[in-house]
Design an enzyme around this catalytic site. Sequence first.
Site, PDB file in Angstrom:
ATOM      1  N   ASN A  54      -0.457 -10.107  17.754  1.00  0.00           N
ATOM      2  CA  ASN A  54       0.157  -9.272  18.985  1.00  0.00           C
ATOM      3  C   ASN A  54      -1.034 -10.008  20.357  1.00  0.00           C
ATOM      4  OD1 ASN A  54      -3.092  -8.074  18.127  1.00  0.00           O
ATOM      5  ND2 ASN A  54      -2.076  -6.910  17.255  1.00  0.00           N
ATOM      6  N   ASP A  63       5.706  -5.009  26.531  1.00  0.00           N
ATOM      7  CA  ASP A  63       6.846  -5.492  27.429  1.00  0.00           C
ATOM      8  C   ASP A  63       6.944  -6.998  26.848  1.00  0.00           C
ATOM      9  OD1 ASP A  63       5.789  -3.583  29.583  1.00  0.00           O
ATOM     10  OD2 ASP A  63       3.778  -4.844  28.308  1.00  0.00           O
ATOM     11  N   GLY A  64       7.262  -6.714  24.949  1.00  0.00           N
ATOM     12  CA  GLY A  64       7.993  -7.467  24.492  1.00  0.00           C
ATOM     13  C   GLY A  64       7.737  -8.911  23.772  1.00  0.00           C
ATOM     14  N   ASP A 116       5.004  -5.315  12.042  1.00  0.00           N
ATOM     15  CA  ASP A 116       5.439  -6.351  10.967  1.00  0.00           C
ATOM     16  C   ASP A 116       7.604  -6.418  10.586  1.00  0.00           C
ATOM     17  OD1 ASP A 116       2.299  -6.257   9.680  1.00  0.00           O
ATOM     18  OD2 ASP A 116       3.041  -4.306   9.033  1.00  0.00           O
ATOM     19  N   ASP A 167       7.110   6.262  16.642  1.00  0.00           N
ATOM     20  CA  ASP A 167       5.839   6.007  15.528  1.00  0.00           C
ATOM     21  C   ASP A 167       5.716   4.187  15.841  1.00  0.00           C
ATOM     22  OD1 ASP A 167       3.604   5.816  13.967  1.00  0.00           O
ATOM     23  OD2 ASP A 167       5.093   6.009  12.361  1.00  0.00           O
ATOM     24  N   ASN A 212       1.128  -1.267   0.079  1.00  0.00           N
ATOM     25  CA  ASN A 212      -0.090  -0.149  -0.229  1.00  0.00           C
ATOM     26  C   ASN A 212       0.327   1.012   0.048  1.00  0.00           C
ATOM     27  OD1 ASN A 212      -2.575  -1.401   0.433  1.00  0.00           O
ATOM     28  ND2 ASN A 212      -2.106  -1.224   2.900  1.00  0.00           N
ATOM     29  N   ASN A 256       6.295  -4.217   4.014  1.00  0.00           N
ATOM     30  CA  ASN A 256       6.475  -4.104   5.385  1.00  0.00           C
ATOM     31  C   ASN A 256       7.409  -5.392   5.947  1.00  0.00           C
ATOM     32  OD1 ASN A 256       5.548  -1.571   5.000  1.00  0.00           O
ATOM     33  ND2 ASN A 256       4.136  -2.220   6.819  1.00  0.00           N
ATOM     34  N   GLY A 275       1.966  -1.193   3.907  1.00  0.00           N
ATOM     35  CA  GLY A 275       1.231  -3.005   3.660  1.00  0.00           C
ATOM     36  C   GLY A 275       1.583  -4.042   4.770  1.00  0.00           C
ATOM     37  N   LYS A 276       0.862  -4.159   5.028  1.00  0.00           N
ATOM     38  CA  LYS A 276       2.249  -5.106   6.189  1.00  0.00           C
ATOM     39  C   LYS A 276       2.664  -6.548   5.483  1.00  0.00           C
ATOM     40  CE  LYS A 276      -1.261  -6.311   9.889  1.00  0.00           C
ATOM     41  NZ  LYS A 276      -0.053  -5.816  10.836  1.00  0.00           N
TER      42      LYS A 276
END
Length: 292
Positions: A188, A212-213, A241, A235, A17, A49, A45-46
């Site tokens: 995540n 937190d890793g 990604d 940011d 993207n 990236n 874009g995932k």
Amino acid sequence: MAEKTDVPSIAVLGSINMDLVATTDRRPVPGETVLGTGFAMVPGGKGSNQAIAAQRAGGAVQFLGAVGDDVFAAELRRALTDSGVGVERLRTVDGPSGVAAIVVDGGGENSIIVVGGANTRVTELTEADLAVIAAADILLCQLEIPLDTVAAAARHARANGTTVLLNPSPVQHLPAELWANVDVAVVNSGEAEQLGADLDPVAHVVVTRGADGAVYRDPDGNQLSQPSPRVEVVDTTGAGDTFTGALAAAWHHGPEWALTWAGAAGALATTKLGASTSIPTEEEISAALSTR
């Protein structure tokens, strides 16, 4: 599993993207207009990236996906090639490329709206695409392209001994057949909660927890926690990604080292604005780890 090499070959099937990034002191609530402090157009874009992250972190990457025939297409393609990612399987289709509208607040947190564009047109895999997947050590996928295409790629990878690493984001219901072909899942903490027992059949599961890793669960249910390096966050866009791509590049060294390597890469990605522009190099990751 595919044979491990010092420089793993990684096929990334996914989205690409143009990210339209606006910065502001705080993100608006519904119906509110706020003044921005900056604007940038950054390739993202995932899929793209993660491909760039894997390449910069030490992998040899081929990208499979699509751009449109609009003004963004050439720059999106160039973002991959400038990072050394192979684009022989990046197709061009009629219509717009994918775009993402991103708002980043003063604390580095973001809100994102993705419009798929050309990514939604990746509905089949050619013989050449399948050959790249079969020859790779790792197939890395996400869910910003049609699900049937991801499932077909994972099935072909499993049949040819290619390790399948899936980042199931954006979260959605996935067929049992797809989960059965996944060797490594990276999610995540919010995604892990939503997916719940769906992750149980996956041999290797990595759950990222931001600052937190990350936590790794092996096939026997044993867990390993890895803290994240402390950095000054600018940011968070693209940090997940970056982690995932770096994990793929280091997976052949074993989960413990891969988690360490990916954690450093993901933390470094939060220190700069943008997604692909913030992804660290292999040398930068090594330097960060050497100071720990």
